[in-house]
Enzyme design. Sequence first.
Site, PDB file in Angstrom:
ATOM      1  N   LYS A  11       5.223  -6.047  -5.430  1.00 27.77           N
ATOM      2  CA  LYS A  11       4.188  -5.119  -5.006  1.00 27.77           C
ATOM      3  C   LYS A  11       3.924  -5.338  -3.527  1.00 27.77           C
ATOM      4  O   LYS A  11       4.189  -6.403  -2.981  1.00 27.77           O
ATOM      5  CB  LYS A  11       2.900  -5.289  -5.808  1.00 27.77           C
ATOM      6  CG  LYS A  11       2.160  -6.605  -5.650  1.00 27.77           C
ATOM      7  CD  LYS A  11       1.308  -6.746  -4.425  1.00 27.77           C
ATOM      8  CE  LYS A  11       0.299  -5.604  -4.323  1.00 27.77           C
ATOM      9  NZ  LYS A  11      -0.476  -5.731  -3.025  1.00 27.77           N
ATOM     10  N   GLY A  12       3.388  -4.291  -2.892  1.00 28.76           N
ATOM     11  CA  GLY A  12       3.029  -4.395  -1.488  1.00 28.76           C
ATOM     12  C   GLY A  12       3.440  -3.159  -0.724  1.00 28.76           C
ATOM     13  O   GLY A  12       4.606  -2.769  -0.763  1.00 28.76           O
ATOM     14  N   THR A  65      -1.760  -2.560  -5.995  1.00 24.57           N
ATOM     15  CA  THR A  65      -3.063  -2.295  -5.369  1.00 24.57           C
ATOM     16  C   THR A  65      -3.025  -0.867  -4.841  1.00 24.57           C
ATOM     17  O   THR A  65      -3.355   0.063  -5.564  1.00 24.57           O
ATOM     18  CB  THR A  65      -3.392  -3.321  -4.272  1.00 24.57           C
ATOM     19  OG1 THR A  65      -2.285  -3.422  -3.370  1.00 24.57           O
ATOM     20  CG2 THR A  65      -3.675  -4.684  -4.882  1.00 24.57           C
ATOM     21  N   THR A 104       6.843 -12.226   2.128  1.00 18.98           N
ATOM     22  CA  THR A 104       6.051 -11.012   2.270  1.00 18.98           C
ATOM     23  C   THR A 104       5.566 -10.520   0.931  1.00 18.98           C
ATOM     24  O   THR A 104       6.212 -10.733  -0.073  1.00 18.98           O
ATOM     25  CB  THR A 104       6.881  -9.906   2.950  1.00 18.98           C
ATOM     26  OG1 THR A 104       6.071  -8.756   3.094  1.00 18.98           O
ATOM     27  CG2 THR A 104       8.077  -9.531   2.125  1.00 18.98           C
ATOM     28  N   GLU A 140       2.036   2.435   2.849  1.00 17.17           N
ATOM     29  CA  GLU A 140       0.807   3.212   2.711  1.00 17.17           C
ATOM     30  C   GLU A 140       0.881   4.499   3.525  1.00 17.17           C
ATOM     31  O   GLU A 140       1.051   4.476   4.742  1.00 17.17           O
ATOM     32  CB  GLU A 140      -0.395   2.373   3.142  1.00 17.17           C
ATOM     33  CG  GLU A 140      -0.720   1.284   2.134  1.00 17.17           C
ATOM     34  CD  GLU A 140      -1.835   0.364   2.560  1.00 17.17           C
ATOM     35  OE1 GLU A 140      -2.461  -0.244   1.674  1.00 17.17           O
ATOM     36  OE2 GLU A 140      -2.082   0.250   3.772  1.00 17.17           O
ATOM     37  N   ASN A 153      -6.671   3.013   4.618  1.00 18.68           N
ATOM     38  CA  ASN A 153      -7.243   1.779   5.136  1.00 18.68           C
ATOM     39  C   ASN A 153      -8.631   1.934   5.715  1.00 18.68           C
ATOM     40  O   ASN A 153      -9.385   0.955   5.805  1.00 18.68           O
ATOM     41  CB  ASN A 153      -6.286   1.173   6.179  1.00 18.68           C
ATOM     42  CG  ASN A 153      -5.059   0.590   5.510  1.00 18.68           C
ATOM     43  OD1 ASN A 153      -5.122  -0.462   4.903  1.00 18.68           O
ATOM     44  ND2 ASN A 153      -3.952   1.318   5.587  1.00 18.68           N
TER      45      ASN A 153
END
Length: 397
Positions: free
Chosen positions: A179-180, A157, A190, A269, A392
Amino acid sequence: MTHDHALRANGPLAWPTGFRGYTGHGGLRDAGDDISIVASDRPATSAAVFTRSLFAGPAVLLSRRHAAGRTLRAVTTLAQNANVATGRRGEENAAEVVRRVAEILGIPEGDVLIGSTGVIGRPLPMSTILPHFDRTAERGLAAFTAAPQDVARAMMTTDTRPKTASRTVGQARIVAVAKGVGMLEPDMATMLAYVFTDAEVSPADLDAALRGAVDRTFNCLSVDTDTSTSDTVAVIANGAAGPVDPVLFADALADLCLDLTLQLASDGEGATKLLRVTVGGARDRAQAKRIAKSVVNSPLVKTAVHGADPNWGRVLMAIGKNTDETDIVPGRVTVKFGDIAVYPEEPEAATLAELVDVMRRDEVDIAVSLGVGEGEATVYGCDLTADYVRVNADYTT
């Protein structure tokens, strides 16, 4: 236990014996593959853990039921849409995706796990997803040519790079994709992480190995203190390479999960640095982990690390706000950044200059000793940057 670096020398990382992967574009994002499937060509044993969020999505609820049988042999993932808070319609859509995947593979629906990741509160675009599966069904298993890196990329993502890892135990191989990079403060599991192995492992040993690995790796990861509604970690073992020593397998699985944890933390991120906090001298491991998480999650510590600001007092603040931990006495606490001690002895100007250099590194280690007992824990995170806010603030616009 060995790493499979050689398998990357002449091409992409390969799946363990008996596994194959697929990726395609189902209209969840504007362009690029956003649907993936990994499947075993034979029956398998499995283990899985899931988020404990009160708003766990339909994919998690359905997968929990399927995982209970410990016979999972396929995983499908939809990227860019979490299918969370979508009511009965969301449940029906998740079930339909699983049904379509099971038909393509010719296996029971109960052997399919589904993951869904992305924006919360939006129904899946079934008007594009179902025609995609129709086309895939026409091609059948001939469409399953994707390598682990392809699957990891299709799962992304806001990730900036695909995440894979591999290990070898005896004649068996373990390969994982994950992923993450945001909404990461694990509770039971998680993000999305799937592990595939051709080792023969009993369901009980597989479950114990997975839970032990998750506890010391993924559950020690935090990017932003927020627990996802879609977290899933699963391992599927099809036994094609024969039995392995369960202890060696558990060690290899834990090492592989730590590899993925570090990849996830460093790609948080907006992140520019990996932050690793180790707390020792605690009453027990649980206390050590709580204090370490308090430090790694502190916005003030994270921003200081980002700016290489030698404001070491913020670590003391992060420890001290745990007011229920009454056995922690300031006079027994020590703090280091790398090899540089900053407390209880006040650093001199020259030491602070060295501290700035340490904090400019791509990986920053903070070590705390509480002087209480022998408990120890290490947790993993990243710095906090303006880019995290930008990602975000504009996530859905």
